[in-house]
Write a protein that holds these residues in place. Structure first.
Motif, PDB file in Angstrom:
ATOM      1  N   THR A  62      61.060 -13.341  84.336  1.00 41.35           N
ATOM      2  CA  THR A  62      61.042 -12.524  83.124  1.00 41.35           C
ATOM      3  C   THR A  62      60.295 -11.220  83.359  1.00 41.35           C
ATOM      4  O   THR A  62      60.742 -10.143  82.948  1.00 41.35           O
ATOM      5  CB  THR A  62      60.391 -13.307  81.970  1.00 41.35           C
ATOM      6  OG1 THR A  62      61.126 -14.509  81.729  1.00 41.35           O
ATOM      7  CG2 THR A  62      60.376 -12.481  80.695  1.00 41.35           C
ATOM      8  N   ALA A  63      59.155 -11.308  84.038  1.00 36.53           N
ATOM      9  CA  ALA A  63      58.358 -10.111  84.314  1.00 36.53           C
ATOM     10  C   ALA A  63      59.100  -9.137  85.230  1.00 36.53           C
ATOM     11  O   ALA A  63      58.874  -7.925  85.166  1.00 36.53           O
ATOM     12  CB  ALA A  63      57.028 -10.506  84.943  1.00 36.53           C
ATOM     13  N   CYS A  64      59.996  -9.657  86.066  1.00 36.26           N
ATOM     14  CA  CYS A  64      60.793  -8.808  86.952  1.00 36.26           C
ATOM     15  C   CYS A  64      62.015  -8.220  86.250  1.00 36.26           C
ATOM     16  O   CYS A  64      62.778  -7.460  86.864  1.00 36.26           O
ATOM     17  CB  CYS A  64      61.246  -9.596  88.178  1.00 36.26           C
ATOM     18  SG  CYS A  64      59.938  -9.881  89.410  1.00 36.26           S
ATOM     19  N   GLY A  65      62.201  -8.561  84.976  1.00 37.27           N
ATOM     20  CA  GLY A  65      63.309  -8.001  84.209  1.00 37.27           C
ATOM     21  C   GLY A  65      64.532  -8.876  84.117  1.00 37.27           C
ATOM     22  O   GLY A  65      65.568  -8.461  83.582  1.00 37.27           O
TER      23      GLY A  65
ATOM     24  N   GLN B 278      72.258  -4.855  85.075  1.00 30.93           N
ATOM     25  CA  GLN B 278      72.536  -3.663  85.875  1.00 30.93           C
ATOM     26  C   GLN B 278      71.622  -2.489  85.528  1.00 30.93           C
ATOM     27  O   GLN B 278      71.251  -1.707  86.397  1.00 30.93           O
ATOM     28  CB  GLN B 278      73.998  -3.239  85.696  1.00 30.93           C
ATOM     29  CG  GLN B 278      74.983  -4.175  86.383  1.00 30.93           C
ATOM     30  CD  GLN B 278      76.401  -3.636  86.339  1.00 30.93           C
ATOM     31  OE1 GLN B 278      76.698  -2.690  85.619  1.00 30.93           O
ATOM     32  NE2 GLN B 278      77.291  -4.235  87.114  1.00 30.93           N
ATOM     33  N   LYS B 279      71.254  -2.350  84.261  1.00 29.52           N
ATOM     34  CA  LYS B 279      70.439  -1.217  83.844  1.00 29.52           C
ATOM     35  C   LYS B 279      68.938  -1.478  83.985  1.00 29.52           C
ATOM     36  O   LYS B 279      68.129  -0.598  83.673  1.00 29.52           O
ATOM     37  CB  LYS B 279      70.776  -0.841  82.404  1.00 29.52           C
ATOM     38  CG  LYS B 279      72.200  -0.312  82.225  1.00 29.52           C
ATOM     39  CD  LYS B 279      72.446   0.136  80.798  1.00 29.52           C
ATOM     40  CE  LYS B 279      73.852   0.686  80.634  1.00 29.52           C
ATOM     41  NZ  LYS B 279      74.119   1.137  79.232  1.00 29.52           N
ATOM     42  N   ALA B 280      68.576  -2.646  84.450  1.00 28.92           N
ATOM     43  CA  ALA B 280      67.153  -2.966  84.615  1.00 28.92           C
ATOM     44  C   ALA B 280      66.595  -2.241  85.835  1.00 28.92           C
ATOM     45  O   ALA B 280      67.309  -1.944  86.788  1.00 28.92           O
ATOM     46  CB  ALA B 280      66.973  -4.473  84.780  1.00 28.92           C
ATOM     47  N   GLY B 281      65.319  -1.966  85.808  1.00 26.49           N
ATOM     48  CA  GLY B 281      64.686  -1.345  86.955  1.00 26.49           C
ATOM     49  C   GLY B 281      64.581  -2.311  88.121  1.00 26.49           C
ATOM     50  O   GLY B 281      64.531  -3.537  87.931  1.00 26.49           O
ATOM     51  N   HIS B 282      64.557  -1.790  89.331  1.00 32.28           N
ATOM     52  CA  HIS B 282      64.446  -2.644  90.515  1.00 32.28           C
ATOM     53  C   HIS B 282      63.036  -3.234  90.569  1.00 32.28           C
ATOM     54  O   HIS B 282      62.042  -2.503  90.461  1.00 32.28           O
ATOM     55  CB  HIS B 282      64.733  -1.831  91.775  1.00 32.28           C
ATOM     56  CG  HIS B 282      64.966  -2.679  92.992  1.00 32.28           C
ATOM     57  ND1 HIS B 282      63.963  -3.391  93.597  1.00 32.28           N
ATOM     58  CD2 HIS B 282      66.105  -2.932  93.696  1.00 32.28           C
ATOM     59  CE1 HIS B 282      64.453  -4.043  94.634  1.00 32.28           C
ATOM     60  NE2 HIS B 282      65.754  -3.779  94.718  1.00 32.28           N
TER      61      HIS B 282
END
Length: 225
Positions: free
Chosen positions: A170-173, A190-194
């Motif tokens: 969850t913390a990683c998006g 797809q739109k989440a940050g790396h």
């Protein structure tokens, strides 16, 4: 992402005080061992093994969930988890794993740092995670001994490793959605940050944030509350 052993070792050393200070008193001695150079090397090798697995099996992903005692129980709809059948289908990996072998972590030198390194290895590689256990309150935070729990092992109530994995994802998006085979899958939109900059310090900080309040309950599958 950790590009090499020196970066990984430095990140583990920086996180060591936070891990130890966050642990139960009876666990602190074990954590000292977990952060020895030998065991940090194990964690680094597992970190790489998780990424190697994705190079060959991107369609399968990694398997997260509670490990069941293979000698005493067969996973059912009521008691699902990582059992012998899951291990047979997805195979295991460890610090000695060669490229492309296994999606289930199974190290004889397991520590919480090794498990965190495995998850970060997958997340940094944008791996999918198949959930072998449902996100129920009992699977995240145990208050009573499960029926399947081996009688000869000491039962300790509290948050499970599976809950820690869900917090890290969850913390990683990552987001969760239903999956026809395993029940649920965790994926990075797809739109989440790396999440490549997510470190061990970030991980333990989030674990403390979730487990020291009721925030962990947000990880429970709404259909299973």
């Amino acid at each position: 992402m950790f590009q090499n052993w020196d970066e990984f070792k430095r990140a583990a050393a920086e996180a060591r005080p936070l891990y130890i200070n966050s642990a139960r008193e009876e666990d602190k001695k074990g954590l000292e061992t977990a952060f020895s150079e030998e065991r940090v090397r194990v964690a680094f090798n597992v970190y790489k093994a998780a990424q190697w697995a994705m190079e060959s099996h991107k369609d399968k992903g990694l398997i997260a969930g509670n490990r069941l005692d293979q000698d005493e129980v067969i996973a059912t709809e009521k008691i699902p988890g990582i059992d012998a059948e899951v291990i047979k289908n997805f195979r295991t990996m460890s610090e000695a794993t060669e490229r492309g072998v296994g999606q289930v972590l199974d190290s004889s030198k397991w520590t919480i740092l090794v498990n965190d390194a495995w998850l970060l290895g997958g997340a940094h590689y944008i791996a999918q995670f198949f959930l072998a256990s449902p996100r129920t309150s009992e699977n995240l935070c145990r208050t009573v001994r499960p029926d399947w729990f081996k009688k000869t092992r000491q039962f300790r109530p509290g948050f499970t490793v599976f809950s820690r994995e869900l917090i890290g994802l969850t913390a990683c998006g990552y987001k969760f959605e239903g999956h026809r085979t395993t029940g649920e899958i965790a994926y990075l939109p797809q739109k989440a940050g790396h999440p490549g900059s997510f470190t061990f310090i970030d991980y333990q900080t989030k674990v403390n944030q979730y487990t020291q309040s009721d925030q962990w309950r947000s990880l429970i599958d709404p259909t299973r509350r």
